[in-house]
Design a protein around this motif. Structure first.
Motif, PDB file in Angstrom:
ATOM      1  N   LYS A   4       0.906  -1.046   0.086  1.00  0.00           N
ATOM      2  CA  LYS A   4       0.015   0.055  -0.125  1.00  0.00           C
ATOM      3  C   LYS A   4       0.883   1.336  -0.160  1.00  0.00           C
ATOM      4  N   THR A   6       1.295   5.358  -0.163  1.00  0.00           N
ATOM      5  CA  THR A   6       0.584   6.598   0.195  1.00  0.00           C
ATOM      6  C   THR A   6       1.438   7.665  -0.094  1.00  0.00           C
ATOM      7  N   HIS A   7       1.262   8.889  -0.892  1.00  0.00           N
ATOM      8  CA  HIS A   7       2.267   9.931  -1.487  1.00  0.00           C
ATOM      9  C   HIS A   7       1.268  10.961  -1.176  1.00  0.00           C
ATOM     10  N   SER A   8       1.864  11.759  -0.102  1.00  0.00           N
ATOM     11  CA  SER A   8       0.917  13.260   0.245  1.00  0.00           C
ATOM     12  C   SER A   8       1.821  14.263  -0.148  1.00  0.00           C
ATOM     13  N   HIS A  39      -6.181   2.728  -7.153  1.00  0.00           N
ATOM     14  CA  HIS A  39      -5.626   4.077  -7.185  1.00  0.00           C
ATOM     15  C   HIS A  39      -6.789   5.009  -6.915  1.00  0.00           C
ATOM     16  N   THR A  76      -3.079  13.895  -2.138  1.00  0.00           N
ATOM     17  CA  THR A  76      -2.843  12.580  -1.565  1.00  0.00           C
ATOM     18  C   THR A  76      -3.369  11.546  -2.568  1.00  0.00           C
ATOM     19  N   THR A  78      -3.153   7.327  -2.991  1.00  0.00           N
ATOM     20  CA  THR A  78      -3.291   6.141  -2.139  1.00  0.00           C
ATOM     21  C   THR A  78      -3.273   5.014  -3.434  1.00  0.00           C
ATOM     22  N   CYS A  79      -2.526   3.916  -3.404  1.00  0.00           N
ATOM     23  CA  CYS A  79      -2.759   3.045  -4.205  1.00  0.00           C
ATOM     24  C   CYS A  79      -2.295   1.653  -3.648  1.00  0.00           C
TER      25      CYS A  79
END
Length: 291
Positions: A4, A6-8, A39, A76, A78-79
């Motif tokens: 998982k 998460t790129h913020s 995604h 943000t 999320t994938c």
């Protein structure tokens, strides 16, 4: 491996932004090892216009427009992805590197048309004798292409110092080469430039790298990085092989590609224009969590 991610990204402005238009390249792409299962993009303020397309190289691109006053933009991504293990073929059994270069130059390679954009100069890559001379030590006559490329990545790792303060996002490849310092973006550009300078197709890859914690230490949320590495075309049988000169390794299950192109300019995660804003600060956090 299942991950998982998460790129913020948070942009904070000193004065209000009245309108902004951005393109986002934050969706992992399917490849030989990677399948993107899901995604989701969360954007605040909510865009009034949002669309999705693929670019020339098959990367996923989201285009957004925000037309309300704001002093902070939060994006943000999320994938969930599945990454299959990959074993690099015996480098000694790969074709001689000259065979690949000649096949592309003479258009006898069956994939020459699709790989030729990665042979020439691009905004961040300018081929020269300086880079071909550096590559020559690894690419001796008749040497198998995978073995020679692995050796080039190892030499860059050894000869160049990883230093976050030495360069910035705008530093040219030639300047980083002269400094013998830089970050993963610089190492990937130098790697790609060396390969193209001797006639081999090479592409710049942007993605994520799962970083392992020190022994006895917990894995830190947000400690993972957006990463960059390079790939070389090895003929129609082997296709593209990815190497990470920053870490001196062939890319495996810890490397998750998001986008690839000729250089960084083709794969910038977030770019665009905005009206107003004054000065701004940027915060980025990336978390790659095994599931």
């Amino acid at each position: 491996m299942n991950y998982k991610i998460t790129h913020s990204t948070i942009f904070t402005y000193s004065s209000p932004v009245s309108v902004c238009h951005n393109t986002l390249m934050l969706t992992p792409r399917d490849s030989r090892q990677v399948a993107c299962i899901s995604h989701r993009l969360t954007i605040r303020p909510t865009p009034v216009v949002s669309n999705r397309r693929k670019d020339l190289f098959g990367n996923h691109v989201h285009a957004i427009s925000i037309e309300e006053s704001h002093k902070q933009l939060v994006v943000t991504a999320t994938c969930k992805v599945t990454v299959e293990s990959f074993t690099l073929p015996d480098p000694g059994t790969s074709p001689p590197w000259e065979t690949i270069a000649t096949g592309v130059a003479e258009q006898t390679d069956p994939n020459w048309l699709s790989v030729c954009p990665f042979v020439f100069d691009s905004p961040r890559i300018a081929r020269s004798r300086v880079f071909s001379g550096y590559a020559a030590e690894s690419f001796t006559a008749g040497r198998p292409i995978a073995a020679a490329t692995a050796d080039l990545a190892a030499r860059i790792h050894h000869d160049f110092e990883y230093n976050k303060k030495a360069t910035d996002v705008h530093t040219s490849t030639a300047a980083a080469f002269q400094l013998r310092q830089g970050v993963c973006q610089d190492f990937a550009h130098i790697f790609v430039c060396c390969l193209r300078s001797i006639g081999l197709p090479a592409r710049y890859v942007s993605g994520y790298l799962r970083t392992m914690p020190l022994a006895g230490k917990p894995r830190l949320v947000g400690a993972d990085h957006s990463h960059a590495w390079g790939a070389v075309y090895c003929g129609s049988d082997l296709d593209w092989l990815d190497f990470d000169p920053t870490n001196n390794c062939a890319c495996g299950s810890d490397h998750i590609p998001v986008a690839w192109g000729r250089d960084y300019e083709d794969v910038v995660p977030i770019k665009g224009v905005f009206l107003g804003g004054g000065e701004h600060t940027l915060q980025v956090s990336v978390d790659v969590s095994p599931v």
